[in-house]
Design an enzyme around this catalytic site. Structure first.
Site, PDB file in Angstrom:
ATOM      1  N   LYS A 156       0.952   0.311  14.947  1.00 48.08           N
ATOM      2  CA  LYS A 156       2.217   0.363  15.458  1.00 48.08           C
ATOM      3  C   LYS A 156       2.559  -0.615  16.233  1.00 48.08           C
ATOM      4  O   LYS A 156       3.906  -0.832  16.571  1.00 48.08           O
ATOM      5  CB  LYS A 156       2.749   1.559  15.942  1.00 48.08           C
ATOM      6  CG  LYS A 156       2.725   2.987  14.939  1.00 48.08           C
ATOM      7  CD  LYS A 156       3.995   2.806  14.287  1.00 48.08           C
ATOM      8  CE  LYS A 156       4.109   3.703  12.995  1.00 48.08           C
ATOM      9  NZ  LYS A 156       3.816   2.819  11.671  1.00 48.08           N
ATOM     10  N   TYR A 172       3.804   7.001   9.632  1.00 49.77           N
ATOM     11  CA  TYR A 172       3.044   5.675   9.307  1.00 49.77           C
ATOM     12  C   TYR A 172       3.893   4.480   9.008  1.00 49.77           C
ATOM     13  O   TYR A 172       3.770   3.458   8.746  1.00 49.77           O
ATOM     14  CB  TYR A 172       2.096   6.117   8.336  1.00 49.77           C
ATOM     15  CG  TYR A 172       0.625   4.973   8.184  1.00 49.77           C
ATOM     16  CD1 TYR A 172      -0.276   5.132   9.268  1.00 49.77           C
ATOM     17  CD2 TYR A 172       0.794   4.131   7.516  1.00 49.77           C
ATOM     18  CE1 TYR A 172      -1.158   4.161   9.090  1.00 49.77           C
ATOM     19  CE2 TYR A 172      -0.222   2.855   7.497  1.00 49.77           C
ATOM     20  CZ  TYR A 172      -1.005   3.163   8.385  1.00 49.77           C
ATOM     21  OH  TYR A 172      -2.145   2.042   8.313  1.00 49.77           O
ATOM     22  N   HIS A 181       0.920  -1.261  -0.084  1.00 44.80           N
ATOM     23  CA  HIS A 181       0.133  -0.146  -0.102  1.00 44.80           C
ATOM     24  C   HIS A 181       0.847   1.332  -0.072  1.00 44.80           C
ATOM     25  O   HIS A 181       1.632   1.338   0.911  1.00 44.80           O
ATOM     26  CB  HIS A 181      -0.916  -0.189   1.250  1.00 44.80           C
ATOM     27  CG  HIS A 181      -2.223  -0.962   1.186  1.00 44.80           C
ATOM     28  ND1 HIS A 181      -3.200  -0.797   1.810  1.00 44.80           N
ATOM     29  CD2 HIS A 181      -2.130  -2.067   0.112  1.00 44.80           C
ATOM     30  CE1 HIS A 181      -4.011  -1.490   1.255  1.00 44.80           C
ATOM     31  NE2 HIS A 181      -3.427  -2.408   0.532  1.00 44.80           N
TER      32      HIS A 181
HETATM   33  P1  RFL Z   1       1.481 -11.228  21.590  1.00 46.57           P
HETATM   34  O1  RFL Z   1       0.885 -11.114  20.512  1.00 46.57           O
HETATM   35  O2  RFL Z   1       0.446 -10.799  22.644  1.00 46.57           O
HETATM   36  O3  RFL Z   1       2.249 -12.698  22.074  1.00 46.57           O
HETATM   37  C1  RFL Z   1       2.505 -12.978  23.412  1.00 46.57           C
HETATM   38  C2  RFL Z   1       2.576 -14.298  23.571  1.00 46.57           C
HETATM   39  O4  RFL Z   1       2.904 -14.749  24.914  1.00 46.57           O
HETATM   40  C3  RFL Z   1       2.077 -15.778  25.521  1.00 46.57           C
HETATM   41  N1  RFL Z   1       2.072 -15.586  27.052  1.00 46.57           N
HETATM   42  C4  RFL Z   1       3.002 -16.417  27.606  1.00 46.57           C
HETATM   43  N2  RFL Z   1       3.726 -17.461  27.583  1.00 46.57           N
HETATM   44  C5  RFL Z   1       4.263 -18.187  28.480  1.00 46.57           C
HETATM   45  N3  RFL Z   1       3.917 -17.808  29.734  1.00 46.57           N
HETATM   46  C6  RFL Z   1       3.252 -16.809  30.061  1.00 46.57           C
HETATM   47  N4  RFL Z   1       3.116 -16.323  31.479  1.00 46.57           N
HETATM   48  C7  RFL Z   1       2.838 -15.967  29.149  1.00 46.57           C
HETATM   49  N5  RFL Z   1       1.863 -14.995  28.996  1.00 46.57           N
HETATM   50  C8  RFL Z   1       1.637 -14.578  27.716  1.00 46.57           C
HETATM   51  C9  RFL Z   1       0.653 -15.323  24.992  1.00 46.57           C
HETATM   52  O5  RFL Z   1      -0.202 -16.560  24.905  1.00 46.57           O
HETATM   53  C10 RFL Z   1       1.101 -15.114  23.382  1.00 46.57           C
HETATM   54  O6  RFL Z   1       1.059 -15.766  22.595  1.00 46.57           O
HETATM   55  O7  RFL Z   1       2.724 -10.242  21.859  1.00 46.57           O
HETATM   56  P2  RFL Z   1       3.939  -9.947  20.964  1.00 46.57           P
HETATM   57  O8  RFL Z   1       4.427 -11.115  20.090  1.00 46.57           O
HETATM   58  O9  RFL Z   1       4.620  -8.807  21.532  1.00 46.57           O
HETATM   59  O10 RFL Z   1       2.961  -9.209  19.707  1.00 46.57           O
HETATM   60  C11 RFL Z   1       2.321  -7.814  19.715  1.00 46.57           C
HETATM   61  C12 RFL Z   1       1.411  -7.881  18.814  1.00 46.57           C
HETATM   62  O11 RFL Z   1       0.478  -9.039  18.902  1.00 46.57           O
HETATM   63  C13 RFL Z   1       0.662  -6.462  18.882  1.00 46.57           C
HETATM   64  O12 RFL Z   1       1.596  -5.490  19.230  1.00 46.57           O
HETATM   65  C14 RFL Z   1      -0.200  -6.195  17.610  1.00 46.57           C
HETATM   66  O13 RFL Z   1      -1.351  -7.107  17.538  1.00 46.57           O
HETATM   67  C15 RFL Z   1      -0.798  -4.602  17.830  1.00 46.57           C
HETATM   68  N6  RFL Z   1      -1.675  -4.434  16.844  1.00 46.57           N
HETATM   69  C16 RFL Z   1      -1.180  -3.970  15.468  1.00 46.57           C
HETATM   70  N7  RFL Z   1      -0.015  -3.912  15.344  1.00 46.57           N
HETATM   71  C17 RFL Z   1       0.627  -3.659  14.212  1.00 46.57           C
HETATM   72  O14 RFL Z   1       1.732  -3.217  14.135  1.00 46.57           O
HETATM   73  N8  RFL Z   1      -0.219  -3.032  13.066  1.00 46.57           N
HETATM   74  C18 RFL Z   1      -1.465  -3.217  13.138  1.00 46.57           C
HETATM   75  O15 RFL Z   1      -2.328  -3.004  12.163  1.00 46.57           O
HETATM   76  C19 RFL Z   1      -2.138  -3.695  14.528  1.00 46.57           C
HETATM   77  N9  RFL Z   1      -3.806  -3.698  14.621  1.00 46.57           N
HETATM   78  C20 RFL Z   1      -3.231  -4.527  17.006  1.00 46.57           C
HETATM   79  C21 RFL Z   1      -3.959  -4.273  15.983  1.00 46.57           C
HETATM   80  C22 RFL Z   1      -3.764  -5.113  18.251  1.00 46.57           C
HETATM   81  C23 RFL Z   1      -5.217  -5.151  18.048  1.00 46.57           C
HETATM   82  N10 RFL Z   1      -5.586  -5.921  19.278  1.00 46.57           N
HETATM   83  C24 RFL Z   1      -6.795  -6.753  19.192  1.00 46.57           C
HETATM   84  C25 RFL Z   1      -5.095  -5.587  20.603  1.00 46.57           C
HETATM   85  C26 RFL Z   1      -5.536  -4.462  15.987  1.00 46.57           C
HETATM   86  C27 RFL Z   1      -5.904  -4.821  17.077  1.00 46.57           C
HETATM   87  C28 RFL Z   1      -7.475  -4.986  16.964  1.00 46.57           C
HETATM   88  C1  PHB Z   2      -6.034  -4.193  10.552  1.00 44.27           C
HETATM   89  O1  PHB Z   2      -6.311  -4.952  11.504  1.00 44.27           O
HETATM   90  O2  PHB Z   2      -6.226  -4.274   9.667  1.00 44.27           O
HETATM   91  C2  PHB Z   2      -5.558  -2.824  10.970  1.00 44.27           C
HETATM   92  C3  PHB Z   2      -5.582  -2.414  12.394  1.00 44.27           C
HETATM   93  C4  PHB Z   2      -5.062  -1.154  12.751  1.00 44.27           C
HETATM   94  C5  PHB Z   2      -4.734  -0.203  11.870  1.00 44.27           C
HETATM   95  C6  PHB Z   2      -4.613  -0.630  10.364  1.00 44.27           C
HETATM   96  C7  PHB Z   2      -5.046  -2.040  10.071  1.00 44.27           C
HETATM   97  O3  PHB Z   2      -4.428   1.036  12.116  1.00 44.27           O
END
Ligand code: RFL
Ligand code: PHB
Length: 389
Positions: free
Chosen positions: A296, A384, A72
């Site tokens: 992020k 971004y 994108h």
């Molecule tokens: P995670 O993915 O939470 O993984 C952590 C893992 O550790 C396990 N765990 C344990 N294991 C052993 N012992 C314990 N005591 C433990 N406690 C926990 C868990 O089960 C899990 O498997 O963290 P990690 O790897 O640092 O990754 C971070 C990302 O997941 C997070 O920052 C992103 O998803 C945030 N996020 C987005 N980030 C982007 O860069 N671009 C995006 O477009 C974006 N969109 C989003 C998002 C997060 C969202 N939510 C649901 C919070 C959109 C959403 C809706």
């Molecule tokens: C996505 O889940 O596709 C997503 C989430 C947050 C953003 C952009 C995309 O800012």
């Protein structure tokens, strides 16, 4: 058991670190509290910065991403009846990749499994011991049986609710937090995306985001109340509200359908300092959270992994400690910039319950400024697509 690096958490941070270390001949064991299916069932990020794309290449895990991901080179921003585009490529010469976190994680699991990498699922009661000494170890239970792994270093990649951060004593740890007075209700639906680029919409009824996973799979979000539950929202109610929050020209093309996933995420900004304590290093959501508005979270996790991986390879290949000793400082310098951008973009795009007419006018003025100023668009685009590592 004994290994060089114990990695707590088998999410994207932990798996990426483990795979990168493996490619440099450094051994690790990943301890994951849940099952693989559970980890792959979480629908999260969708937008990857170039830095993360390059790390996936370095990890030898980028083939499917390059084949199936979408480049994108800009995004749409709308407010009221106005729509404008931020051209990432024109302002920065760079772009982002749309490829779901679920797929990133799936590719990393496949690579670790192919390499015979050790991942222990269902690891319960994980505890960190002697992190300040030269001989740290990690204990856990699996299937009711106790285990111990001696190691050189521990990477705390266990997300916001993990135990790693809590293992740093309170007199050392400082936490900074901001809670936003709303959440995001997200749905995944097997429908074609409404537009080929993401649409961030600051409507009078609240924020909405149109995103995607591929040509047949759409991801949509609407700002909701913190007291809402996913089951309060029927699919019909979700679509109706989304249609009201996006410009008519897009709403007219929206294809609706049943949701295959529906969840609510609260919005939070959070940073813990320092990100290292003795031989324990925090990575990703274990150390910081951003509201998803700037996409992020996963990308900042990736930059942490980059700094830690560089420090660890330097240590194992030359014996120098400079990289690992500088880890927290380097990672935090970039983390705070991502925090600032995510906070700014969130503040610009959402309706706040206690917002005054003055506050709304300021938001509109800032959106108009962004619409009309090449300088403002460049700042937005530069953040971004991702600041350099
Ligand atoms: P995670 O993915 O939470 O993984 C952590 C893992 O550790 C396990 N765990 C344990 N294991 C052993 N012992 C314990 N005591 C433990 N406690 C926990 C868990 O089960 C899990 O498997 O963290 P990690 O790897 O640092 O990754 C971070 C990302 O997941 C997070 O920052 C992103 O998803 C945030 N996020 C987005 N980030 C982007 O860069 N671009 C995006 O477009 C974006 N969109 C989003 C998002 C997060 C969202 N939510 C649901 C919070 C959109 C959403 C809706
Ligand atoms: C996505 O889940 O596709 C997503 C989430 C947050 C953003 C952009 C995309 O800012």
């Amino acid at each position: 058991m004994k290994t060089q690096v114990v990695i707590i958490g088998g999410g994207p941070s932990g798996l990426l670190l483990s795979q990168l270390l493996h490619r440099r001949g450094i051994e690790s064991i990943v301890l994951e509290r849940k099952t693989k299916d559970y980890v792959l069932g979480r629908i999260r990020a969708g937008v990857l910065e170039t830095g993360l794309v390059q790390l996936m290449e370095q990890a030898g895990c980028a083939t499917r991403m390059h084949a199936e991901g979408f480049i994108h080179s800009g995004t749409q921003i709308s407010y009221g009846t106005d729509i404008f585009r931020i051209d990432f490529a024109a302002h920065t010469g760079s772009n982002v990749m749309v490829y779901g976190q679920t797929e990133v994680t799936r590719d990393l699991y496949a690579a670790r499994e192919q390499a015979g990498g050790a991942i222990e699922f269902d690891a319960q009661d994980v505890a960190i011991h002697d992190a300040k000494s030269d001989r740290p170890y990690v204990s856990y239970r699996q299937g009711g049986r106790p285990h111990r792994i001696d190691c050189d270093f521990i990477a705390g990649c266990d997300g916001f609710h993990g135990i790693s951060r809590q293992s740093i004593p309170l007199d050392v740890r400082r936490e900074y937090e901001k809670i936003y007075p709303f959440g995001w209700l997200g749905i995944l639906s097997e429908t074609p995306p409404v537009n080929h680029e993401l649409i961030y919409s600051a409507s009078d009824r609240g924020f909405a985001l149109c995103s995607m996973r591929n040509e047949k799979l759409s991801r949509y979000y609407i700002q909701c109340s913190l007291s809402d539950k996913p089951e309060d929202w029927t699919d019909a109610a979700f679509w109706q509200e989304l249609i009201r929050r996006i410009p008519e020209s897009f709403a007219a093309n929206l294809v609706t359908g049943p949701s295959i996933e529906k969840s609510i995420a609260p919005l939070r900004s959070f940073v813990t300092e320092p990100m290292q304590w003795g031989r324990l290093f925090l990575c990703g959501d274990a150390a910081h959270i951003v509201p998803p508005t700037g996409a992020k979270g996963l990308n900042t996790a990736a930059s942490d992994v980059h700094y830690l991986f560089s420090g660890l390879t330097e240590f194992y290949e030359t014996g120098a400690r400079a990289g690992i000793d500088a880890y927290s400082g380097k990672a935090l310098a970039r983390v705070w910039k991502a925090e600032r951008f995510s906070w700014w973009f969130s503040s610009l795009m959402h309706r706040y319950p206690d917002q005054s007419d003055f506050d709304r006018k300021i938001q509109t003025a800032e959106l108009e400024y962004l619409r009309n100023s090449a300088a403002a668009q460049k700042v937005m685009a530069e953040n971004y697509v991702g600041l350099p590592y």
